[in-house]
Design an enzyme around this catalytic site. Structure first.
Site, mmCIF file in Angstrom:
data_model
loop_
_atom_site.group_PDB
_atom_site.id
_atom_site.type_symbol
_atom_site.label_atom_id
_atom_site.label_comp_id
_atom_site.label_asym_id
_atom_site.label_seq_id
_atom_site.Cartn_x
_atom_site.Cartn_y
_atom_site.Cartn_z
ATOM 1 N N LYS A 10 65.915 47.743 14.892
ATOM 2 C CA LYS A 10 66.628 47.489 16.149
ATOM 3 C C LYS A 10 67.671 48.568 16.447
ATOM 4 O O LYS A 10 68.081 49.344 15.593
ATOM 5 C CB LYS A 10 67.233 46.088 16.137
ATOM 6 C CG LYS A 10 66.127 45.029 16.169
ATOM 7 C CD LYS A 10 66.595 43.671 16.585
ATOM 8 C CE LYS A 10 65.386 42.753 16.790
ATOM 9 N NZ LYS A 10 65.778 41.379 17.132
ATOM 10 N N ARG B 223 61.997 38.705 9.528
ATOM 11 C CA ARG B 223 60.919 39.172 10.409
ATOM 12 C C ARG B 223 60.985 40.696 10.451
ATOM 13 O O ARG B 223 61.999 41.263 10.863
ATOM 14 C CB ARG B 223 61.099 38.583 11.811
ATOM 15 C CG ARG B 223 60.013 38.963 12.816
ATOM 16 C CD ARG B 223 60.296 38.280 14.153
ATOM 17 N NE ARG B 223 59.236 38.516 15.118
ATOM 18 C CZ ARG B 223 59.175 39.572 15.933
ATOM 19 N NH1 ARG B 223 60.137 40.487 15.907
ATOM 20 N NH2 ARG B 223 58.168 39.707 16.790
#
Length: 276
Positions: A219, A254
């Site tokens: 991210k 995840r």
């Protein structure tokens, strides 16, 4: 599904592998739009230690354009069906649309991963009817608006309050408490400082009493800390975040990079125990 809620006794969280069957997801968009490539990638992640394959057909990156129900199902259903024919491993459908979730479960998915926390019309009722584990994530706004100057007075308490409310609403509509998972939504309507505060105080989210899915793989906050690291240069930051989540008790992480994440988690657990 009770044993799916957590396996903390082993010192290892479950690992969910990301499988985006989209042309525009933030990291691997377009890589697995072909059905054969997507199925091969899912099986590869399972071979590398993933416990769950999370299949998504609509990008939720900042600014992503929405797709129709029909298009989303066209992308994900053949992949889910093909994976189910090849493996008994858990498959999750990454969607906020009840009609897509229902079709995906019919095709073989056994988990619903919902970035909108069952806020779409009919979503709570559908989750109750399906009876599969459902992951409810915090997101401020929509993918089109979420990174437009997000504001919180206290991001940790507000995320916890939101997730608690969504869990209460779900249970009131018939969703089993044993089916509920929570996700603080790293990168979804949060600034760098918001993300860091949530990771620092992740134990407060875990303390709500539900198993927590944590997703920070590749991210943008990593690039904000490491001076613009490209998406494929964020493995180190992704591993650091996953290890932090595991250390405070997240039940599942995840990730895109399954093999390296599994290795890092195994080493962390061995260090904690002082033996292999």
């Amino acid at each position: 599904m009770a044993k799916f809620r957590s396996r903390r006794q082993t010192g290892l969280p479950f690992v969910m592998g990301v499988l985006n069957v989209t042309p525009d997801s933030f990291s691997d968009g377009g890589d697995f739009i072909d059905q054969e490539a997507a199925v091969a990638r899912g099986l590869e992640m399972l071979a590398n230690g993933a416990d769950v394959i999370d299949v998504g057909g609509e990008s939720t990156r900042p600014g992503a354009s929405p797709v129709t129900d029909k298009e989303e199902m066209r992308r994900v259903l053949p992949v889910i069906k093909a994976l189910r024919e090849r493996t008994a491993a858990r498959i999750s459908i990454d969607t906020f649309k009840p009609v897509v979730a229902r079709a995906a479960v019919d095709a073989g998915a056994d988990i619903w991963n919902d970035v909108m926390a069952l806020r779409a019309d009919g979503a709570v009722e559908t989750a109750a009817e399906l009876g599969v584990p459902v992951i409810m994530m915090h997101m401020s706004g929509t993918p089109q608006t979420m990174q437009a100057n997000p504001q919180y007075d206290d991001v940790v308490s507000e995320v916890c309050d939101f997730l608690t409310e969504r869990a209460d609403i779900a249970m009131a509509k018939g969703v089993s408490a044993d089916s509920i998972w929570l996700d603080p939504g790293i990168g979804f309507g949060k600034s760098l400082d918001h993300n860091l505060a949530l990771m620092h105080d992740l134990d407060q989210v875990i303390g709500l009493g539900y198993p927590v899915l944590f997703g920070a793989s590749r991210k943008r906050f990593i690039a904000a800390i490491d001076d613009g690291a490209a998406e494929m240069e964020r493995l180190g930051g992704s591993l650091a975040a996953a290890l932090r989540a595991a250390a405070v008790g997240a039940a599942m992480v995840r990730v895109h990079d399954v093999r390296m994440t599994v290795q890092a988690l195994k080493v962390q657990a061995a260090i904690r125990k002082g033996r292999a």
